[in-house]
Design a protein around this motif. Structure first.
Motif, mmCIF file in Angstrom:
data_model
loop_
_atom_site.group_PDB
_atom_site.id
_atom_site.type_symbol
_atom_site.label_atom_id
_atom_site.label_comp_id
_atom_site.label_asym_id
_atom_site.label_seq_id
_atom_site.Cartn_x
_atom_site.Cartn_y
_atom_site.Cartn_z
ATOM 1 N N GLU A 132 0.697 -1.289 -0.093
ATOM 2 C CA GLU A 132 0.295 -0.197 0.143
ATOM 3 C C GLU A 132 1.051 1.083 0.386
ATOM 4 O O GLU A 132 2.189 1.309 0.424
ATOM 5 C CB GLU A 132 -0.949 -0.183 1.238
ATOM 6 N N TYR A 159 4.745 4.405 0.962
ATOM 7 C CA TYR A 159 4.471 3.547 0.904
ATOM 8 C C TYR A 159 5.198 1.739 1.528
ATOM 9 O O TYR A 159 6.564 2.567 1.832
ATOM 10 C CB TYR A 159 5.566 3.279 -0.706
ATOM 11 N N SER A 162 2.524 -4.496 3.276
ATOM 12 C CA SER A 162 1.060 -4.339 4.145
ATOM 13 C C SER A 162 1.235 -5.676 5.245
ATOM 14 O O SER A 162 0.408 -5.559 6.045
ATOM 15 C CB SER A 162 0.631 -4.403 3.065
ATOM 16 N N SER A 180 -5.186 6.773 -1.536
ATOM 17 C CA SER A 180 -3.922 5.782 -1.010
ATOM 18 C C SER A 180 -4.260 4.752 -2.036
ATOM 19 O O SER A 180 -5.202 4.639 -2.453
ATOM 20 C CB SER A 180 -4.150 4.910 0.289
ATOM 21 N N SER A 182 -4.103 0.627 -2.790
ATOM 22 C CA SER A 182 -3.600 -0.201 -1.904
ATOM 23 C C SER A 182 -3.492 -1.791 -3.353
ATOM 24 O O SER A 182 -5.050 -1.952 -3.978
ATOM 25 C CB SER A 182 -4.197 -1.360 -0.860
ATOM 26 N N HIS A 195 -6.936 -4.441 6.707
ATOM 27 C CA HIS A 195 -6.457 -3.221 6.394
ATOM 28 C C HIS A 195 -6.028 -1.778 7.441
ATOM 29 O O HIS A 195 -8.031 -2.112 7.756
ATOM 30 C CB HIS A 195 -6.661 -3.295 4.438
#
Length: 197
Positions: A132, A159, A162, A180, A182, A195
């Motif tokens: 992400e 960046y 994740s 954002s 992802s 998340h």
């Protein structure tokens, strides 16, 4: 699928998915580790579940957040979306508006995020498959990734992988706005991964 107020009808969508899987409210609550009344209140749209609470319930079905908000819409992909066409997947306090939620076969999520002063993604650090990144459009945000902590301001970016534990907190006195992205576009594949959005 909208409520009379024009928002996404979380309760009706959850009831449809639960019934389609032949689950009682009690059974879904047991699988999700929440109370029976939680499922009932969400289905009646009496409460707006936090993103993490909704995620726990959907993991028990299992259904990804993206699939949940995509609904049964089979419309053709399109390139442009007006601000009022973004799908709100936030918890009523934090706002996360998903771009192209109903586009079939999406391979990423793009989210317009708003964090009021003092808000955060939760005490628990999130971890999930994927990557992400984002750019702070306004305000400032404290981001923790594993053991590293940074405060990012307007124009700053992040960046990361994740799978590293991460958390977002607005420690400023103004709203923080982030755009954002992802990948993959789901919060999880049915496990306990979450998340921040």
């Amino acid at each position: 699928m909208q409520t009379p107020q024009g928002g996404f009808d979380v309760g009706t969508r959850l009831r449809q998915l639960r019934n389609a899987r032949g689950l009682s409210q009690r059974e879904l609550a047991k699988r999700a580790g929440v109370t029976n009344s939680t499922i009932s209140l969400v289905e009646q749209n009496s409460v707006s579940p936090s993103v993490s609470s909704l995620k726990k319930i959907l993991d028990a079905l299992p259904v990804s957040i993206s699939a949940f908000f995509a609904g049964e819409d089979t419309s053709q992909p399109r390139p442009f979306y007006r601000a009022d066409e973004l799908t709100e997947i936030g918890d009523g306090h934090l706002s996360w508006r998903l771009v192209a939620a109903r586009q079939p076969g999406r391979s990423m999520s793009i989210i317009h995020e708003r964090y009021p002063p003092g808000s955060d993604s939760g005490e628990e650090m999130f971890e999930h498959e994927g990557e992400e990144g984002g750019v702070v459009v306004a305000g400032e945000i404290e981001i923790t990734v594993s053991e590293e902590v940074a405060v990012l301001g307007e124009g700053d970016a992040y960046y990361f992988d994740s799978r590293l534990p991460h958390r977002f907190r607005n420690i400023g006195e103004a709203e923080c706005v982030i755009v954002s992205a992802s990948t993959p576009p789901t919060f999880s594949d049915g496990g306990q991964e979450r998340h921040h959005v």
